[in-house]
Motif scaffolding. Sequence first.
Motif, PDB file in Angstrom:
ATOM      1  N   ILE A 162       5.601 -30.695  12.800  1.00  0.00           N
ATOM      2  CA  ILE A 162       5.410 -29.334  13.959  1.00  0.00           C
ATOM      3  C   ILE A 162       4.931 -28.063  13.158  1.00  0.00           C
ATOM      4  O   ILE A 162       5.317 -26.826  13.222  1.00  0.00           O
ATOM      5  CB  ILE A 162       5.588 -29.542  15.483  1.00  0.00           C
ATOM      6  N   THR A 163       5.329 -27.831  12.008  1.00  0.00           N
ATOM      7  CA  THR A 163       6.186 -27.100  10.578  1.00  0.00           C
ATOM      8  C   THR A 163       4.998 -26.897   9.881  1.00  0.00           C
ATOM      9  O   THR A 163       3.844 -27.993   8.806  1.00  0.00           O
ATOM     10  CB  THR A 163       7.692 -27.555   9.588  1.00  0.00           C
ATOM     11  N   ASP A 164       4.605 -25.726   9.573  1.00  0.00           N
ATOM     12  CA  ASP A 164       3.210 -25.686   8.441  1.00  0.00           C
ATOM     13  C   ASP A 164       3.982 -24.728   6.950  1.00  0.00           C
ATOM     14  O   ASP A 164       5.352 -25.556   7.103  1.00  0.00           O
ATOM     15  CB  ASP A 164       2.777 -24.489   9.160  1.00  0.00           C
ATOM     16  N   THR A 165       2.477 -25.707   6.290  1.00  0.00           N
ATOM     17  CA  THR A 165       3.281 -25.509   5.269  1.00  0.00           C
ATOM     18  C   THR A 165       3.832 -24.664   4.571  1.00  0.00           C
ATOM     19  O   THR A 165       5.315 -24.798   3.444  1.00  0.00           O
ATOM     20  CB  THR A 165       1.658 -25.451   4.032  1.00  0.00           C
ATOM     21  N   ARG A 166       3.898 -23.239   5.254  1.00  0.00           N
ATOM     22  CA  ARG A 166       4.565 -21.826   4.455  1.00  0.00           C
ATOM     23  C   ARG A 166       5.960 -22.462   4.755  1.00  0.00           C
ATOM     24  O   ARG A 166       6.575 -22.012   4.141  1.00  0.00           O
ATOM     25  CB  ARG A 166       4.015 -20.489   5.281  1.00  0.00           C
ATOM     26  N   ALA A 167       6.383 -22.918   6.184  1.00  0.00           N
ATOM     27  CA  ALA A 167       7.826 -22.707   6.808  1.00  0.00           C
ATOM     28  C   ALA A 167       8.418 -24.085   6.009  1.00  0.00           C
ATOM     29  O   ALA A 167       9.408 -24.088   5.628  1.00  0.00           O
ATOM     30  CB  ALA A 167       7.768 -23.115   7.794  1.00  0.00           C
ATOM     31  N   TRP A 168       7.664 -25.117   5.786  1.00  0.00           N
ATOM     32  CA  TRP A 168       8.407 -26.109   4.828  1.00  0.00           C
ATOM     33  C   TRP A 168       8.624 -26.142   3.396  1.00  0.00           C
ATOM     34  O   TRP A 168       9.608 -25.899   2.795  1.00  0.00           O
ATOM     35  CB  TRP A 168       6.939 -26.824   4.814  1.00  0.00           C
ATOM     36  N   ALA A 169       7.531 -24.974   2.907  1.00  0.00           N
ATOM     37  CA  ALA A 169       8.220 -24.170   1.609  1.00  0.00           C
ATOM     38  C   ALA A 169       9.082 -23.420   1.633  1.00  0.00           C
ATOM     39  O   ALA A 169       9.588 -24.006   0.846  1.00  0.00           O
ATOM     40  CB  ALA A 169       6.861 -23.415   1.106  1.00  0.00           C
ATOM     41  N   GLU A 170       9.215 -22.826   2.366  1.00  0.00           N
ATOM     42  CA  GLU A 170      10.509 -21.417   2.925  1.00  0.00           C
ATOM     43  C   GLU A 170      12.326 -22.925   2.399  1.00  0.00           C
ATOM     44  O   GLU A 170      12.792 -21.999   1.580  1.00  0.00           O
ATOM     45  CB  GLU A 170      10.036 -21.363   4.058  1.00  0.00           C
ATOM     46  N   HIS A 171      11.878 -23.567   3.355  1.00  0.00           N
ATOM     47  CA  HIS A 171      12.827 -24.197   3.496  1.00  0.00           C
ATOM     48  C   HIS A 171      12.284 -25.325   2.505  1.00  0.00           C
ATOM     49  O   HIS A 171      14.519 -25.642   2.285  1.00  0.00           O
ATOM     50  CB  HIS A 171      12.847 -25.465   4.572  1.00  0.00           C
ATOM     51  N   VAL A 172      12.463 -25.653   1.233  1.00  0.00           N
ATOM     52  CA  VAL A 172      12.515 -26.555   0.249  1.00  0.00           C
ATOM     53  C   VAL A 172      12.577 -25.594  -1.013  1.00  0.00           C
ATOM     54  O   VAL A 172      13.950 -25.656  -1.616  1.00  0.00           O
ATOM     55  CB  VAL A 172      11.497 -27.038   0.593  1.00  0.00           C
ATOM     56  N   PHE A 173      12.286 -24.176  -0.990  1.00  0.00           N
ATOM     57  CA  PHE A 173      12.491 -23.547  -2.225  1.00  0.00           C
ATOM     58  C   PHE A 173      12.990 -22.205  -1.819  1.00  0.00           C
ATOM     59  O   PHE A 173      13.476 -21.925  -3.132  1.00  0.00           O
ATOM     60  CB  PHE A 173      10.726 -23.610  -3.000  1.00  0.00           C
ATOM     61  N   PHE A 174      12.821 -21.987  -1.037  1.00  0.00           N
ATOM     62  CA  PHE A 174      13.793 -20.743  -0.725  1.00  0.00           C
ATOM     63  C   PHE A 174      14.863 -20.659  -0.624  1.00  0.00           C
ATOM     64  O   PHE A 174      15.101 -21.367   0.719  1.00  0.00           O
ATOM     65  CB  PHE A 174      13.480 -19.784  -0.251  1.00  0.00           C
ATOM     66  N   HIS A 175      16.406 -19.965  -0.812  1.00  0.00           N
ATOM     67  CA  HIS A 175      17.699 -20.299  -0.435  1.00  0.00           C
ATOM     68  C   HIS A 175      17.963 -18.211   0.276  1.00  0.00           C
ATOM     69  O   HIS A 175      17.014 -17.365  -0.110  1.00  0.00           O
ATOM     70  CB  HIS A 175      18.591 -20.754  -0.535  1.00  0.00           C
ATOM     71  N   ASP A 176      18.373 -18.080   1.291  1.00  0.00           N
ATOM     72  CA  ASP A 176      18.993 -16.859   1.392  1.00  0.00           C
ATOM     73  C   ASP A 176      19.790 -15.912   0.701  1.00  0.00           C
ATOM     74  O   ASP A 176      19.704 -14.352   1.372  1.00  0.00           O
ATOM     75  CB  ASP A 176      19.757 -17.021   3.457  1.00  0.00           C
ATOM     76  N   ASN A 177      20.409 -16.568   0.015  1.00  0.00           N
ATOM     77  CA  ASN A 177      21.302 -15.799  -0.915  1.00  0.00           C
ATOM     78  C   ASN A 177      22.630 -15.143  -0.075  1.00  0.00           C
ATOM     79  O   ASN A 177      22.362 -13.868  -0.341  1.00  0.00           O
ATOM     80  CB  ASN A 177      20.887 -14.755  -1.832  1.00  0.00           C
ATOM     81  N   ALA A 178      23.109 -15.374   1.053  1.00  0.00           N
ATOM     82  CA  ALA A 178      23.490 -14.568   1.389  1.00  0.00           C
ATOM     83  C   ALA A 178      24.976 -14.112   1.483  1.00  0.00           C
ATOM     84  O   ALA A 178      25.375 -14.756   0.633  1.00  0.00           O
ATOM     85  CB  ALA A 178      23.375 -14.810   3.014  1.00  0.00           C
TER      86      ALA A 178
END
Lengths: 101, 229
Positions: A31-47
């Motif tokens: 149910i995840t769209d491509t943008r959300a999937w890319a967010e999960h795979v490639f981007f990090h919070d770096n909190a």
Amino acid sequence: MKLLTCPLNGPRNIAEFTYGGEYHPMPDPNITDTRAWAEHVFFHDNAAGVVTEWWCHTASSFWFLAERNTISDEVIRTFEASELFNQRIDFVATNSKEGKL
Amino acid sequence: MTSIRPSQVKRRSQLARRHIELGAEFEHCSNLIVVKDYGSQTEVDQAKKLGLADLSTLPRIGFKGTGAPDWAAYHGVTLPQQPNTSAVQKDDSLVAKLSHQELLILSDLGVTSTQIERLEDSPIAAQTYALPRADSHCWLAVTGNQAAEMFSKICAVDLRAHKFANGEVAQTSVARANSIVIRHDLGSTPCFYVLTDASATEFLWDCLLDAMAEYTGAPVGVSALRTLS
């Protein structure tokens, strides 16, 4: 010497470990769209603060999770991945979904 | 010149050339070839003090997966209770539990055990995967009362007798090479099996001999180990 406590092998020299990146719960691929999937795979919070991270004890190839304060570099706790991953996930092949970024 | 040469069988140790240079006498053991001794009359005493033996041609195998412990138990393997411990089997083979879901099985020194062969021939269960440890890892043995002190130069885990009991397992770095260290005493003589990636075999052998030099450690054959066990 900097030590990290592996849940399987106990306290070991940090040189025996490999950092595996931030932990994020995986979104439902059906149910995840491509943008959300890319967010999960490639981007990090770096909190700045307490984060959960993947670490691997390379001598035993044992992956586990650690809660670490990125400001003070204090490791709050380490725990086995089975604490979060306690159900088998089977990926069923479906028709590819067209996603738009 | 020895009459038995490592090249007479298909599988030889990565250290075969080192052994020949050291003047090793080889022997047939089952269908394998191992170093019997290096021609010294005092190898048993050497092994009691500090010895290094190459067991890389002896059988070993691993199994991994959520189904592996139950499958191995079904086939008669006595499993250690805790991860990072080992258990001697009725036929003198050794089973080390590397995690909740991973086992390593080592032959006895005389290769009389048929357990590894039996497990290799048994149909594998679901969620169980075989690990070809004989192909992926070398197998060395460091023996003697000075072994733990020698290890303190190249290994961060405290392997002294009162800290690292017989049967315990440490998966750690030895001379910067990822290794599995198993304490498996031979009678009253401390003995540590070291299993490391096969590509690092010669490196580890040289590092261990270098670290052993100040204690006058030396290579020993399987014959001395069998005498002590």
